[in-house]
Scaffold this motif. Structure first.
Motif, PDB file in Angstrom:
ATOM      1  N   ALA A   1      -2.662   0.760  -7.205  1.00 14.57           N
ATOM      2  CA  ALA A   1      -4.075   0.402  -7.049  1.00 14.57           C
ATOM      3  C   ALA A   1      -4.508   0.537  -5.589  1.00 14.57           C
ATOM      4  N   LYS A   2      -3.670   0.090  -4.665  1.00 18.04           N
ATOM      5  CA  LYS A   2      -3.991   0.192  -3.241  1.00 18.04           C
ATOM      6  C   LYS A   2      -4.013   1.662  -2.798  1.00 18.04           C
ATOM      7  N   ALA A   3      -3.069   2.447  -3.293  1.00 15.65           N
ATOM      8  CA  ALA A   3      -3.061   3.876  -2.968  1.00 15.65           C
ATOM      9  C   ALA A   3      -4.317   4.543  -3.519  1.00 15.65           C
ATOM     10  N   GLY A   4      -4.712   4.170  -4.729  1.00 10.13           N
ATOM     11  CA  GLY A   4      -5.932   4.719  -5.321  1.00 10.13           C
ATOM     12  C   GLY A   4      -7.161   4.370  -4.508  1.00 10.13           C
ATOM     13  N   GLU A   5      -7.201   3.145  -4.007  1.00 10.03           N
ATOM     14  CA  GLU A   5      -8.325   2.711  -3.177  1.00 10.03           C
ATOM     15  C   GLU A   5      -8.387   3.532  -1.883  1.00 10.03           C
ATOM     16  N   ALA A   6      -7.222   3.716  -1.248  1.00  7.89           N
ATOM     17  CA  ALA A   6      -7.171   4.510  -0.013  1.00  7.89           C
ATOM     18  C   ALA A   6      -7.514   5.972  -0.294  1.00  7.89           C
ATOM     19  N   PHE A   7      -7.075   6.474  -1.439  1.00  6.57           N
ATOM     20  CA  PHE A   7      -7.378   7.856  -1.832  1.00  6.57           C
ATOM     21  C   PHE A   7      -8.881   8.030  -1.995  1.00  6.57           C
ATOM     22  N   ARG A   8      -9.536   7.069  -2.649  1.00  3.84           N
ATOM     23  CA  ARG A   8     -10.999   7.140  -2.820  1.00  3.84           C
ATOM     24  C   ARG A   8     -11.714   7.105  -1.474  1.00  3.84           C
ATOM     25  N   LEU A   9     -11.215   6.305  -0.548  1.00  2.00           N
ATOM     26  CA  LEU A   9     -11.817   6.231   0.788  1.00  2.00           C
ATOM     27  C   LEU A   9     -11.667   7.539   1.550  1.00  2.00           C
ATOM     28  N   ALA A  10     -10.646   8.307   1.210  1.00  4.31           N
ATOM     29  CA  ALA A  10     -10.437   9.603   1.872  1.00  4.31           C
ATOM     30  C   ALA A  10     -11.462  10.628   1.417  1.00  4.31           C
ATOM     31  N   PHE A  11     -12.072  10.392   0.259  1.00  9.36           N
ATOM     32  CA  PHE A  11     -13.057  11.311  -0.305  1.00  9.36           C
ATOM     33  C   PHE A  11     -14.339  10.545  -0.627  1.00  9.36           C
ATOM     34  N   PRO A  12     -15.055  10.092   0.398  1.00 10.23           N
ATOM     35  CA  PRO A  12     -16.252   9.292   0.128  1.00 10.23           C
ATOM     36  C   PRO A  12     -17.334  10.107  -0.575  1.00 10.23           C
TER      37      PRO A  12
END
Length: 117
Positions: A90-101
């Motif tokens: 879940a944390k990796a997914g959150e960081a991944f989403r932040l990488a592609f705003p």
């Protein structure tokens, strides 16, 4: 400390905080490790039935590289296990989403050319 404005997220494991982020370099490392383009990796993340545990470990490893360079893939797997696989993913997914705003509402302003009359 994680900075969500720069695409980073904190993964807490006991009394240790790790920072996950997906810079261009981290994404290149991930593509190289999985031998897939990032678009295929994103598709796999969004389709849990197709997501392999080795891919999850690689995703977490790549996300740790910007702030914890030198961690091995196996160490990343242990960190994920210690944090709890669902929490780590879940944390990796959150960081991944932040990488592609998402683009800002209204899109980029354009300067249309005036019609010559």
């Amino acid at each position: 400390m994680a900075n969500p404005n720069r695409g980073s997220v904190t993964l807490q494991v006991g009394d240790r905080a790790y920072t996950l982020s997906y810079s261009i370099n981290a994404l290149c490392e991930l593509e190289d490790l999985l031998e897939k383009p990032v678009a295929e990796i994103v598709k796999a993340i969004q389709t849990p039935a197709e997501l392999r545990m080795s891919s999850v470990r690689a995703i977490i490893w790549a996300g740790l590289q910007d702030h914890h360079e030198g961690l091995t893939v196996k160490e990343a797997g242990q960190i994920a296990s210690d944090a709890g696989m669902q929490v780590a993913l879940a944390k990796a997914g959150e960081a991944f989403r932040l990488a592609f705003p998402a683009p800002a509402e209204g899109g980029a302003k354009t300067n249309p050319r005036k019609a010559k009359g």
